[in-house]
Design an enzyme around this catalytic site. Structure first.
Site, PDB file in Angstrom:
ATOM      1  N   HIS A  58      34.947  33.168  33.152  1.00 17.46           N
ATOM      2  CA  HIS A  58      35.399  34.397  33.793  1.00 17.46           C
ATOM      3  C   HIS A  58      35.407  35.525  32.764  1.00 17.46           C
ATOM      4  CE1 HIS A  58      37.714  32.565  37.437  1.00 17.46           C
ATOM      5  NE2 HIS A  58      36.632  31.873  37.157  1.00 17.46           N
ATOM      6  N   GLU A  60      37.660  37.709  31.926  1.00 20.38           N
ATOM      7  CA  GLU A  60      38.860  37.793  31.091  1.00 20.38           C
ATOM      8  C   GLU A  60      38.845  36.748  29.985  1.00 20.38           C
ATOM      9  OE1 GLU A  60      38.667  37.588  34.446  1.00 20.38           O
ATOM     10  OE2 GLU A  60      40.575  38.123  35.362  1.00 20.38           O
ATOM     11  N   CYS A  88      42.822  35.774  38.262  1.00 21.53           N
ATOM     12  CA  CYS A  88      43.121  34.541  38.991  1.00 21.53           C
ATOM     13  C   CYS A  88      44.183  33.761  38.209  1.00 21.53           C
ATOM     14  CB  CYS A  88      41.852  33.705  39.147  1.00 21.53           C
ATOM     15  SG  CYS A  88      41.257  33.005  37.587  1.00 21.53           S
ATOM     16  N   CYS A  91      42.989  32.761  34.613  1.00 22.77           N
ATOM     17  CA  CYS A  91      42.955  33.894  33.687  1.00 22.77           C
ATOM     18  C   CYS A  91      44.358  34.419  33.399  1.00 22.77           C
ATOM     19  CB  CYS A  91      42.052  34.987  34.242  1.00 22.77           C
ATOM     20  SG  CYS A  91      40.316  34.477  34.296  1.00 22.77           S
TER      21      CYS A  91
END
Length: 154
Positions: A58, A60, A88, A91
């Site tokens: 992801h 992040e 999410c 993260c």
């Protein structure tokens, strides 16, 4: 989430949007993130799950990894994470563990958001760190990236 934004927040969110747009080059969902420390970008990432075939790739996570290397510490202190989509649970957990003091996100994620939409990991009082969170910065622009991406696949 209503929150106060600071003068340079929009500038850095626009950099995160650029990261998100670059994810389109490898057919990933356009989500981007930058980590800023002392006014300088020390980490940047875009969603690379498809590119890497890695569920943890992801924006992040990639930005935090780069920032940690740049800062020479797993603690990403005195920094701000800018991300185009509400983090999410994975993260948000990484943000807490990295001790990021402030998170600014663009649009909410009503299906997987963990900064208040579905869960609120970033404000969980039982965890040892709770960053300040400001959501909704350039929300329409951030949301349009996602709706255009998913609209083209229907």
């Amino acid at each position: 989430m209503a929150a106060a934004f600071f003068p340079r927040d929009e500038y850095f969110m626009r950099l995160a949007i650029r990261e998100a747009q670059s994810a389109l080059q490898h057919d990933d969902v356009p989500i981007g993130a930058v980590v800023v420390h002392d006014g300088e970008v020390v980490g940047a990432g875009r969603n690379e799950r498809e590119l890497r075939q890695d569920p943890t790739a992801h924006a992040e996570i990639l930005a935090l990894r780069e920032a940690s290397r740049a800062l020479g510490s797993w603690r990403v202190l005195e920094a701000v994470l800018y991300v185009t989509l509400e983090p999410c649970a994975m993260c948000a957990g990484a943000i807490v563990l990295a001790r990021v003091p402030r998170v600014v996100y663009g649009t909410t994620d009503p299906k997987a958001g963990a900064a208040g939409s579905v869960l609120d990991v970033l404000a969980e009082p039982r965890l040892n760190h709770r960053p300040a969170v400001a959501g909704g910065l350039l929300a329409d622009e951030c949301a349009l990236l996602l709706t255009d991406f998913f609209g083209s696949r229907r």
